[in-house]
Structures are given as C-alpha cells and as structure tokens.
Scaffold this motif. Structure first.
Motif, PDB file in Angstrom:
ATOM      1  N   PHE A  30       0.782  -1.214   0.099  1.00  0.00           N
ATOM      2  CA  PHE A  30      -0.077  -0.044  -0.007  1.00  0.00           C
ATOM      3  C   PHE A  30       0.951   1.409   0.040  1.00  0.00           C
ATOM      4  CE2 PHE A  30      -3.304  -3.088   1.563  1.00  0.00           C
ATOM      5  CZ  PHE A  30      -4.376  -2.778   0.469  1.00  0.00           C
ATOM      6  N   GLN A  50       2.042   1.897  -3.577  1.00  0.00           N
ATOM      7  CA  GLN A  50       1.112   2.121  -4.527  1.00  0.00           C
ATOM      8  C   GLN A  50       0.577   3.441  -4.193  1.00  0.00           C
ATOM      9  OE1 GLN A  50      -0.374   0.455  -6.902  1.00  0.00           O
ATOM     10  NE2 GLN A  50       1.247  -1.163  -6.497  1.00  0.00           N
ATOM     11  N   HIS A  51       0.863   4.091  -3.008  1.00  0.00           N
ATOM     12  CA  HIS A  51       0.423   5.494  -2.613  1.00  0.00           C
ATOM     13  C   HIS A  51       1.673   6.275  -3.049  1.00  0.00           C
ATOM     14  CE1 HIS A  51      -0.646   9.004  -0.611  1.00  0.00           C
ATOM     15  NE2 HIS A  51       0.647   9.103   0.197  1.00  0.00           N
ATOM     16  N   LYS A  93       1.046   6.653  -6.883  1.00  0.00           N
ATOM     17  CA  LYS A  93      -0.228   7.634  -7.206  1.00  0.00           C
ATOM     18  C   LYS A  93       0.195   8.970  -7.098  1.00  0.00           C
ATOM     19  CE  LYS A  93      -4.955   7.732  -5.800  1.00  0.00           C
ATOM     20  NZ  LYS A  93      -6.152   7.311  -4.873  1.00  0.00           N
ATOM     21  N   ILE A  94       0.953   9.352  -6.009  1.00  0.00           N
ATOM     22  CA  ILE A  94       0.957  10.786  -5.902  1.00  0.00           C
ATOM     23  C   ILE A  94       2.215  11.229  -6.526  1.00  0.00           C
ATOM     24  CG2 ILE A  94       0.041  10.787  -3.453  1.00  0.00           C
ATOM     25  CD1 ILE A  94       2.907  10.935  -2.335  1.00  0.00           C
TER      26      ILE A  94
END
Length: 443
Positions: free
Chosen positions: A54, A57-58, A61-62
């Motif tokens: 996670f 992925q974060h 994503k940012i």
C-alpha cells in the motif's frame, strides 16, 4: 478440471513414500504440522508485504518521484522507482587504483578454472546436502536411556543461510565496484519470497520423504512442468523432451519401488505410536515437493527477467534477493518467537549450532560458484556439473545414513541421470543447429 488432471498425473509419477523413521507424536501435533507452520509463516510475511504494497502504491499514485524532496528522497527512489541509468554507466568498472589484470584464456587455464569450479560446486553442495539431512531427519542429544529431539523450525535455517549469503554479497559489492542498474529495490522481493518459500518446502519435505527421493524429485521436476505446460497452456514439446521425460518417470518409479515401505500404520492420520500414517506422510511429501518445484521455477524465471531488463550483475541479484529474505524471515521469526526457540535449542545442543554454521557457509559459497560458473562457462556446463552432484548426493546419503537401495533402485538412478544427460545433449545440439542455420540464412 485440467489442473486436477495434471495434479493426478504428478501424483502417479511421484508415488512418494514415507521415510522409514516415523515422526514422534510430540513433533506431529497440530502446532508442528507443516500446514499450520506454513499458515503462520505467511501471516508473518504479510505483516511486511501488505503495508509495503500500500505504501508503494501510494507513492506511485502521488508521483513522489516527480514531486518528492528531502533527505529520504534518494532512498525512496532507489527502493520504489529505481534510477535512470545510461547505457555507458551500466557497465562495471574497476575500483580506482585497482591493478589491471590481463585475462588468460588458454585452453589449459580454462580447463583448470573449470575443474576448480566443478570441485567447488561439488564440495559445497554435497556437504550442504549431508548437513541438511542430518539437521532435519536425525535427533540431537540422543544417548543410552536419554531420548533425543529433532529441530523442526525450517524457517530459522532459511534465515541463517540467507544472512550469511547477504553478508558475503555485501562484502563483495563493497570491495569490487558493480554496474549501476535501474531496478527498483522492491522488485527483488518477488524472487526473495519465492526463494524462501522453495527453501522452506524443501526443508519440510525431508520430514516426510528420504533425501535420495527428494533429490530425484528435484532432478525430475521437468515432468510436472511439461504436464502443466501441455494441459494448461497447450505448449508443444520436441520428441526428445517426451522421450527423456518418460525415461525420468520410469527411473524414479524403479527407485521408489525398490525403497521399501514405511512402518505399519493405519490410515486415520496417526497410529498408536503417534506417528503420521503413510497416507498423511505420502500426501504431505507430494504437496511439499510440488510446492518446492513451483516456487523454485518462479524464482529462476523472475531473476532471468530482472537480468534481462535491468542489466545487473549476479552479485547484485544475490544481495537484493537475500536482503529481502532476511527481512521477511526475521520479522516472521520475531513474531513467532522462533529466534528464542532456535537459540534455546542451540544452547542445549551445540552440535546443532555447528551444523547450522556449516550449512550457511556451504550455501553462500555455493552461490558464488554458481554465478561464476554460469558467467564463465554457460548454463549447459553448469547443468552437467549439478546433475553429477545430484548423483553423488544420492550415493553419499545412502552411504552415510544407510538408505536401502536395491539393484532395481540403482537401475532407476542410472536411468534418471542418463535421461538428464541425453536431454542436455539434445538441447545443446539443437541450439548449435539453430545458430548455424541462422548464420547461414544471414549470409
């Protein structure tokens, strides 16, 4: 349904029997059974893998690689995004001030080097196999009137092996400058997870099958691979591949038929003496061997992909994979109290501590010989050396630990290794013919 058919075919080809020595009730209770141990280990690994997934992925994503800054930025880039490396920078360079050594490539010199590599591989992995069987199948502290006990924590053995391999790779990278590569560090975790799982399955399998059976099963893993490829993916194989696969199945069947059966037990799971029944032991041995083969196949394929895409050195691969292996296994062992259990066992049985160190040294040194042999002489020569090692390992195990092998079993072993050498020869010849045809076409 196709998968079930393939599984049934594998079961017929690998009629694994329980070893002659039954497992005591104290070690066959539910909390020591391999399936429970596997579940607990996976839960331990998930405490690292799930948060890391996670977080990665974060960060993606940012677009942290475009917007991030600060003291942690270079470390995050190395772990999650990798580095942009020019082709010129991807080539290894020697350390500043290092002497220039001319490469000697005379046939006599290369023959001597090959002999040293073969001797190193044989010594490392034959010793490793003998110590591995000693740890997993024999009792410690057994004397006249004093019952012994077995070491059952396979995950701890995986940890100590990977820790020493990580140390060796780290020292090598520090001393010898390595090529820069663009691989994000987290991508090593895939091969690391499959590597520790294959090792764990391999150690656990020795509780249910004899070492010679395990070696032959590993040598014949081409059979379930071909069956799965045919049933699931519809792969097409050459005639020599089917012929040698048939020889492998005949050879291992002859060996297993000559091995004899285990002790008399009922089929309820445990007999009156508290040992696993032949049904439970055979099924467990089969599942553990198939688990080893599946994870081991994924490890080599994933590592090959990383080598091809990111152009790293074998020592960098060794370091990255063993780094995550140490992280996964240490976290799981801490959560389970495995370190305290293993250290307490060491304090009671110092010979186990010695065996663990020797096992780790052989594993680390063996990895270095593997990488060097493949890079200098190719995969075919390496495969021949390791095939010979498997034959020697069976003979050494039977000699030291007294595994009964009759005339039929010896014939079976010979059939297996003749098939393996024929397979290597046919594949090598096909490669030469294809290369010659390609060159002719270009001309």
């Amino acid at each position: 349904m196709k998968l079930l058919h393939a599984f049934a075919l594998c079961a017929l080809l690998f009629p694994i029997e329980a070893p002659p020595v039954s497992i005591p009730l104290s070690q066959s209770s539910w909390h020591s059974f391999w399936l429970f141990r596997l579940t607990i280990n996976l839960i331990g690994y998930s405490t690292v893998l799930v948060p890391a997934y996670f977080l990665i992925q974060h960060l993606k994503k940012i677009k942290y690689n475009e917007t991030g800054s600060g003291i942690c930025f270079p470390y995050v880039m190395t772990c999650v995004f990798g580095r942009d490396v020019a082709v010129a920078d991807s080539q290894p360079t020697s350390s500043p001030g290092a002497p220039v050594v001319e490469t000697v490539s005379t046939p006599r010199y290369r023959g001597f080097v090959l002999l040293c590599c073969a001797a190193g591989l044989q010594a490392s992995y034959l010793t490793w196999g003998v110590i591995q069987e000693r740890i997993m199948t024999r009792e410690y502290g057994k004397q006249d009137g004093v019952p012994g006990e077995k070491f059952t924590n396979s995950q701890f053995l995986v940890f100590v092996n990977r820790l020493l391999a990580l140390t060796v790779a780290g020292i090598y990278i520090t001393v010898f400058r390595q090529p820069k590569h663009s691989c994000p560090l987290y991508r090593f975790s895939f091969a690391s997870f499959s590597n520790i799982m294959s090792s764990w399955f391999q150690y656990e399998a020795l509780k249910f099958v004899s070492f010679p059976t395990q070696v032959l099963g590993k040598a014949c893993k081409v059979i379930p691979v071909m069956l799965m490829g045919k049933v699931v993916s519809g792969n097409i194989y050459e005639v020599y591949e089917w012929v040698t696969a048939g020889m492998l199945s005949v050879g291992i069947s002859l060996f297993l038929l000559s091995s004899g059966s285990g002790s008399a037990q009922d089929s309820s799971g445990l007999d009156s003496a508290g040992a696993y029944s032949p049904m439970v032991a055979s099924f467990s041995g089969l599942i553990l061997m198939l688990g080893y083969m599946a994870f081991d196949s994924f490890t080599s394929n994933w590592q090959g992909k990383l080598f091809k895409v990111h152009k790293m050195s074998s020592i960098q691969m060794m370091f990255g994979v063993n780094l995550f292996s140490c992280i996964f296994t240490s976290c799981s062992l801490l959560e389970q109290g495995g370190f305290f259990e293993a250290f307490a066992f060491m304090m009671k049985h110092w010979d186990f501590a010695v065996h663990s160190v020797i096992l780790s040294i052989c594993s680390a040194v063996g990895q270095l010989f593997i990488f060097y042999t493949i890079s200098e002489f190719g995969a075919v020569i390496f495969t021949i050396i390791m095939t010979l090692r498997q034959a020697f390992a069976i003979l050494l195990s039977c000699f030291i630990y007294g595994h009964p092998v009759g005339l039929l079993g010896i014939v079976g072993i010979l059939v297996v290794f003749i098939a393996l050498f024929l397979r290597i020869y046919a594949r090598s010849r096909k490669s030469v013919i294809n290369k010659t045809a390609s060159t002719t076409t270009k001309v």
